[in-house]
Design a protein around this motif. Structure first.
Motif, PDB file in Angstrom:
ATOM      1  N   UNK A 123      40.561  -1.923  -1.382  1.00 11.22           N
ATOM      2  CA  UNK A 123      40.565  -3.311  -1.835  1.00 11.22           C
ATOM      3  C   UNK A 123      41.298  -3.403  -3.161  1.00 11.22           C
ATOM      4  N   UNK A 124      42.073  -4.478  -3.341  1.00  9.32           N
ATOM      5  CA  UNK A 124      42.796  -4.669  -4.602  1.00  9.32           C
ATOM      6  C   UNK A 124      41.848  -4.933  -5.769  1.00  9.32           C
ATOM      7  N   UNK A 125      40.661  -5.465  -5.486  1.00 10.91           N
ATOM      8  CA  UNK A 125      39.696  -5.762  -6.550  1.00 10.91           C
ATOM      9  C   UNK A 125      38.986  -4.476  -6.956  1.00 10.91           C
ATOM     10  N   UNK A 126      39.705  -3.639  -7.675  1.00  7.50           N
ATOM     11  CA  UNK A 126      39.232  -2.312  -8.017  1.00  7.50           C
ATOM     12  C   UNK A 126      39.598  -2.044  -9.472  1.00  7.50           C
ATOM     13  N   UNK A 127      38.611  -1.644 -10.263  1.00 10.78           N
ATOM     14  CA  UNK A 127      38.869  -1.335 -11.666  1.00 10.78           C
ATOM     15  C   UNK A 127      38.093  -0.113 -12.096  1.00 10.78           C
ATOM     16  N   UNK A 128      38.750   0.786 -12.833  1.00 10.61           N
ATOM     17  CA  UNK A 128      38.091   1.965 -13.356  1.00 10.61           C
ATOM     18  C   UNK A 128      38.441   2.098 -14.834  1.00 10.61           C
ATOM     19  N   UNK A 129      37.502   2.592 -15.630  1.00 11.28           N
ATOM     20  CA  UNK A 129      37.783   2.810 -17.040  1.00 11.28           C
ATOM     21  C   UNK A 129      37.099   4.080 -17.494  1.00 11.28           C
ATOM     22  N   UNK A 130      37.776   4.828 -18.368  1.00 13.59           N
ATOM     23  CA  UNK A 130      37.215   6.040 -18.965  1.00 13.59           C
ATOM     24  C   UNK A 130      37.491   5.998 -20.454  1.00 13.59           C
ATOM     25  N   UNK A 131      36.533   6.435 -21.243  1.00  9.79           N
ATOM     26  CA  UNK A 131      36.688   6.477 -22.697  1.00  9.79           C
ATOM     27  C   UNK A 131      36.033   7.745 -23.237  1.00  9.79           C
ATOM     28  N   UNK A 132      36.794   8.543 -23.967  1.00 16.40           N
ATOM     29  CA  UNK A 132      36.183   9.617 -24.737  1.00 16.40           C
ATOM     30  C   UNK A 132      35.427   8.990 -25.901  1.00 16.40           C
ATOM     31  N   UNK A 133      34.245   9.488 -26.162  1.00 13.23           N
ATOM     32  CA  UNK A 133      33.432   8.916 -27.229  1.00 13.23           C
ATOM     33  C   UNK A 133      33.915   9.443 -28.583  1.00 13.23           C
ATOM     34  N   UNK A 165      26.644   6.269 -27.450  1.00 19.12           N
ATOM     35  CA  UNK A 165      26.677   6.307 -25.987  1.00 19.12           C
ATOM     36  C   UNK A 165      26.552   4.912 -25.396  1.00 19.12           C
ATOM     37  N   UNK A 166      25.674   4.087 -25.932  1.00 19.62           N
ATOM     38  CA  UNK A 166      25.522   2.730 -25.427  1.00 19.62           C
ATOM     39  C   UNK A 166      26.787   1.917 -25.671  1.00 19.62           C
ATOM     40  N   UNK A 167      27.388   2.058 -26.844  1.00 18.32           N
ATOM     41  CA  UNK A 167      28.616   1.335 -27.167  1.00 18.32           C
ATOM     42  C   UNK A 167      29.700   1.615 -26.128  1.00 18.32           C
ATOM     43  N   UNK A 168      29.930   2.890 -25.833  1.00 20.24           N
ATOM     44  CA  UNK A 168      30.993   3.231 -24.890  1.00 20.24           C
ATOM     45  C   UNK A 168      30.595   2.940 -23.449  1.00 20.24           C
ATOM     46  N   UNK A 169      29.324   3.023 -23.154  1.00 23.00           N
ATOM     47  CA  UNK A 169      28.866   2.669 -21.799  1.00 23.00           C
ATOM     48  C   UNK A 169      29.159   1.198 -21.514  1.00 23.00           C
ATOM     49  N   UNK A 170      28.812   0.328 -22.458  1.00 27.12           N
ATOM     50  CA  UNK A 170      29.093  -1.097 -22.304  1.00 27.12           C
ATOM     51  C   UNK A 170      30.600  -1.352 -22.246  1.00 27.12           C
ATOM     52  N   UNK A 228      32.466   8.476 -21.258  1.00 25.36           N
ATOM     53  CA  UNK A 228      31.896   7.288 -20.619  1.00 25.36           C
ATOM     54  C   UNK A 228      32.886   6.804 -19.569  1.00 25.36           C
ATOM     55  N   UNK A 229      32.379   6.258 -18.467  1.00 30.00           N
ATOM     56  CA  UNK A 229      33.262   5.786 -17.402  1.00 30.00           C
ATOM     57  C   UNK A 229      32.510   4.797 -16.530  1.00 30.00           C
ATOM     58  N   UNK A 230      33.266   3.910 -15.878  1.00 32.33           N
ATOM     59  CA  UNK A 230      32.648   2.923 -14.986  1.00 32.33           C
ATOM     60  C   UNK A 230      33.647   2.516 -13.918  1.00 32.33           C
ATOM     61  N   UNK A 231      33.108   2.059 -12.798  1.00 31.86           N
ATOM     62  CA  UNK A 231      33.904   1.580 -11.664  1.00 31.86           C
ATOM     63  C   UNK A 231      33.409   0.201 -11.258  1.00 31.86           C
ATOM     64  N   UNK A 232      34.341  -0.699 -10.979  1.00 30.25           N
ATOM     65  CA  UNK A 232      34.004  -2.013 -10.417  1.00 30.25           C
ATOM     66  C   UNK A 232      34.826  -2.199  -9.158  1.00 30.25           C
ATOM     67  N   UNK A 233      34.183  -2.649  -8.101  1.00 29.76           N
ATOM     68  CA  UNK A 233      34.876  -2.866  -6.825  1.00 29.76           C
ATOM     69  C   UNK A 233      34.188  -3.990  -6.077  1.00 29.76           C
ATOM     70  N   UNK A 234      34.780  -4.397  -4.950  1.00 31.53           N
ATOM     71  CA  UNK A 234      34.200  -5.480  -4.159  1.00 31.53           C
ATOM     72  C   UNK A 234      33.990  -5.021  -2.724  1.00 31.53           C
ATOM     73  N   UNK A 235      33.017  -4.105  -2.525  1.00 25.01           N
ATOM     74  CA  UNK A 235      32.848  -3.528  -1.180  1.00 25.01           C
ATOM     75  C   UNK A 235      31.826  -4.255  -0.319  1.00 25.01           C
TER      76      UNK A 235
END
Length: 240
Positions: A123-133, A165-170, A228-235
């Motif tokens: 799906x095109x509605x896909x977003x990923x982000x990674x951040x070193x703390x 950790x909370x800062x980068x998680x958000x 820290x990392x997160x994924x957003x998708x529309x499955x």
């Protein structure tokens, strides 16, 4: 159909999967040999972009991530890597073009420090982000610009490592949501907040932007010890 030539020292590998989305980890530890190999896998437009990058770090991350993305997308599509190119939506979000036609394979890329993540799904509605703390950030100033009232309040309730950790998680969750829509930071990250359940430590939830009638996005916290990392998708509507 020719198979893409794979580097002997491959710098990317499968990291995890979420439903129909595969996430690769790209090792961005400095290696001139890897960058030299990666550049040979880029097309002419990508090579020009690599040269235009403002810093050596940006050039390096672009070359390694784009080469890994190119080979992986070609493998998913069953095509030669030379037949693959990229276009961009209105807000700059890229999409794959195979044989002159837009591919139905969704993807998104993020990198920070020594780590890159590539998400590939259906799906095109896909977003990923990674951040070193990093400890060297203007946490208070960024929080005022990026987070909403409830999020800022939660940050004031913790300190030290827990606050970092909370800062980068958000941060990664909000970035992943914005990247999934293709709007990027043009939407304004302080104009929405992650759901209460995620503030309370949940690893996944459904999320809908205010006043957006679209089906909800699924937000997943992928953070681990290294970053820290997160994924957003529309499955759909299933939450793990």
């Amino acid at each position: 159909m020719a198979e893409p030539a794979l580097p002997a020292d491959r710098w990317w590998s499968p990291w995890c999967s979420v439903d129909d989305t595969t996430i690769l980890h790209v090792d961005l530890a400095l290696s001139p040999d890897r960058e030299e190999q990666a550049v040979t896998l880029l097309d002419e437009a990508e090579g020009a972009r690599w040269k235009r990058s403002r810093s050596g770090e940006a050039r390096y991350a672009f070359a390694l991530c784009r080469a890994a993305l190119r080979i992986t997308l070609a493998a998913h599509a069953g095509c030669d890597a030379q037949d693959l190119s990229f276009g961009h939506l209105d807000h700059g979000k890229p999409f794959a073009i195979i044989g002159g036609r837009r591919s139905g394979i969704g993807f998104n890329v993020s990198h920070s420090g020594g780590h890159g993540l590539i998400a590939i799904g259906g799906d095109d509605d896909l977003g990923v982000d990674v951040e070193e703390r990093s400890l060297h950030r203007d946490f208070a100033g960024l929080a005022r610009r990026v987070y909403g009232p409830r999020e800022r309040q939660r940050l004031t309730q913790v300190s030290g490592t827990e606050r970092i950790h909370l800062f980068y998680r958000l941060w990664t969750m909000k970035e992943a949501l914005l990247k999934a829509t293709g709007a990027g930071l043009s939407l304004g990250p302080s104009r929405f907040e992650v759901p209460e359940s995620m503030l309370d430590g949940a690893r996944a939830c459904l999320f809908r932007f205010p006043h957006d009638p679209s089906p909800p996005l699924r937000l997943v916290d992928l953070g681990e010890e290294r970053f820290a990392a997160a994924l957003a998708s529309r499955p759909g509507t299933r939450v793990p």
